[in-house]
Write a protein that holds these residues in place. Structure first.
Motif, PDB file in Angstrom:
ATOM      1  N   THR A   1       0.841  -1.202   0.000  1.00 40.32           N
ATOM      2  CA  THR A   1       0.000   0.000   0.000  1.00 40.32           C
ATOM      3  C   THR A   1       0.876   1.252   0.000  1.00 40.32           C
ATOM      4  O   THR A   1       2.031   1.228   0.410  1.00 40.32           O
ATOM      5  N   ARG A   2       0.259   2.346  -0.440  1.00 40.21           N
ATOM      6  CA  ARG A   2       0.959   3.629  -0.507  1.00 40.21           C
ATOM      7  C   ARG A   2      -0.069   4.758  -0.491  1.00 40.21           C
ATOM      8  O   ARG A   2      -1.045   4.714  -1.265  1.00 40.21           O
ATOM      9  N   VAL A   3       0.144   5.744   0.341  1.00 46.62           N
ATOM     10  CA  VAL A   3      -0.700   6.937   0.354  1.00 46.62           C
ATOM     11  C   VAL A   3      -0.185   7.905  -0.709  1.00 46.62           C
ATOM     12  O   VAL A   3       1.019   8.107  -0.835  1.00 46.62           O
ATOM     13  N   GLY A   4      -1.099   8.490  -1.486  1.00 49.88           N
ATOM     14  CA  GLY A   4      -0.693   9.408  -2.544  1.00 49.88           C
ATOM     15  C   GLY A   4      -0.557   8.688  -3.874  1.00 49.88           C
ATOM     16  O   GLY A   4      -1.126   7.614  -4.079  1.00 49.88           O
ATOM     17  N   PRO A   5       0.213   9.256  -4.796  1.00 50.65           N
ATOM     18  CA  PRO A   5       0.319   8.652  -6.132  1.00 50.65           C
ATOM     19  C   PRO A   5       1.022   7.300  -6.103  1.00 50.65           C
ATOM     20  O   PRO A   5       2.080   7.154  -5.495  1.00 50.65           O
ATOM     21  N   ILE A   6       0.407   6.305  -6.752  1.00 53.34           N
ATOM     22  CA  ILE A   6       0.986   4.971  -6.808  1.00 53.34           C
ATOM     23  C   ILE A   6       1.298   4.559  -8.249  1.00 53.34           C
ATOM     24  O   ILE A   6       2.065   3.637  -8.492  1.00 53.34           O
ATOM     25  N   THR A   7       0.692   5.245  -9.232  1.00 53.33           N
ATOM     26  CA  THR A   7       1.054   5.062 -10.636  1.00 53.33           C
ATOM     27  C   THR A   7       1.283   6.446 -11.253  1.00 53.33           C
ATOM     28  O   THR A   7       1.195   7.459 -10.565  1.00 53.33           O
ATOM     29  N   SER A   8       1.539   6.478 -12.545  1.00 50.34           N
ATOM     30  CA  SER A   8       1.808   7.738 -13.233  1.00 50.34           C
ATOM     31  C   SER A   8       0.815   7.965 -14.368  1.00 50.34           C
ATOM     32  O   SER A   8       0.153   7.033 -14.827  1.00 50.34           O
ATOM     33  N   ALA A   9       0.735   9.211 -14.812  1.00 45.51           N
ATOM     34  CA  ALA A   9      -0.044   9.524 -16.008  1.00 45.51           C
ATOM     35  C   ALA A   9       0.719   9.026 -17.232  1.00 45.51           C
ATOM     36  O   ALA A   9       1.947   8.972 -17.228  1.00 45.51           O
TER      37      ALA A   9
ATOM     38  N   LEU B   1       4.554   9.719 -23.051  1.00 42.41           N
ATOM     39  CA  LEU B   1       4.918  10.810 -22.153  1.00 42.41           C
ATOM     40  C   LEU B   1       4.280  10.517 -20.798  1.00 42.41           C
ATOM     41  O   LEU B   1       3.054  10.411 -20.692  1.00 42.41           O
ATOM     42  N   ARG B   2       5.126  10.341 -19.784  1.00 36.24           N
ATOM     43  CA  ARG B   2       4.645   9.933 -18.466  1.00 36.24           C
ATOM     44  C   ARG B   2       5.055  10.952 -17.416  1.00 36.24           C
ATOM     45  O   ARG B   2       6.115  11.573 -17.517  1.00 36.24           O
ATOM     46  N   THR B   3       4.214  11.082 -16.403  1.00 31.67           N
ATOM     47  CA  THR B   3       4.556  11.917 -15.256  1.00 31.67           C
ATOM     48  C   THR B   3       3.876  11.377 -14.014  1.00 31.67           C
ATOM     49  O   THR B   3       2.769  10.826 -14.086  1.00 31.67           O
ATOM     50  N   ALA B   4       4.547  11.538 -12.887  1.00 37.27           N
ATOM     51  CA  ALA B   4       3.999  11.068 -11.615  1.00 37.27           C
ATOM     52  C   ALA B   4       3.149  12.119 -10.922  1.00 37.27           C
ATOM     53  O   ALA B   4       2.528  11.832  -9.900  1.00 37.27           O
TER      54      ALA B   4
END
Length: 235
Positions: free
Chosen positions: A18-26, A101-104
């Motif tokens: 588990t992770r709070v906040g972003p866990i994957t990217s756009a 094109l990816r961003t977190a």
């Protein structure tokens, strides 16, 4: 609330990352189609050198983009396909460049198309090559809210004990579960599917396999998280 699980062959069966906040990217799809009058390689000054323009685009735009976004955003432009020409002595009339094109970072994601279009135009302007840029917006990052993430973590511990709880890193991959989180609070976690012995096989390789003991564990975790969410809503 909404919950989801995604297979993770780096975690053993019975564990939940588990992770709070972003866990994957756009992740957006980028395609640039170039055009030129074409010509002979002995006379590049009489035409627009499309292959040279492709090379500039492929190398300069990803580099320049790193100077136009916050380096902490995890933004990366990577080309996956390039096509142009057939003959060694002919400058082709068309070429194609495709990539992702990816961003977190969600805020950065909303600004990327404008920045990319400006950079492509600036790099190609001196070449005289024509172009069409298609920027296909993909998925935003999956951003887990704290309460929902806690429910998944607690559910894993309830089902599998303290050893079931694991942390996980943010991935640069995209996940369409993010669209649900644009409308509802929720969280996605990573479900361990590795047997604990043998090679850990990547989820995007044709040899991927999972230990099916992970399925009932994951189902119980989701049921427990749902019950927790319902109890909170009723209180």
């Amino acid at each position: 609330r909404i919950f989801a699980l995604h297979c993770d062959p780096r975690l053993e069966v019975g564990r939940l990352g588990t992770r709070v906040g972003p866990i994957t990217s756009a992740c957006d799809l980028i395609e640039v189609r170039l055009t030129s009058p074409g010509g002979h390689t002995s006379r590049p000054h009489l035409t627009a050198d499309l292959v040279q323009a492709l090379g500039l685009l492929a190398t300069q735009v990803p580099l320049l983009l790193t100077r136009h976004v916050d380096p902490r955003s995890g933004t990366v432009l990577t080309w996956g396909a390039v096509h142009a020409g057939d003959a060694a002595n002919a400058i082709p009339q068309s070429g194609l460049l495709r990539g992702t094109l990816r961003t977190a970072d969600h805020a950065t994601w909303t600004e990327l198309e404008e920045k990319l279009r400006a950079l492509v135009a600036a790099v190609l302007a001196p070449t005289g090559v024509g172009y069409v840029l298609d920027h296909v917006r993909g998925v935003p990052p999956v951003v887990n809210d704290e309460v929902s993430t806690g429910m998944l973590r607690d559910a894993a511990v309830t089902v599998g004990g303290e050893a079931a709880d694991a942390s996980t890193e943010q991935s640069s991959g995209g996940e369409d579960f993010a669209w649900y989180l644009e409308h509802s609070a929720g969280a996605m976690a990573r479900l361990g599917v590795w047997s604990g012995t043998g090679k850990q096989r990547d989820i995007h390789q044709p040899t991927f396999d999972l230990d099916e003991r992970a399925l009932p564990f994951g189902s119980r975790v989701l049921v427990q998280a749902a019950l927790s969410a319902l109890a909170q809503a009723a209180s």
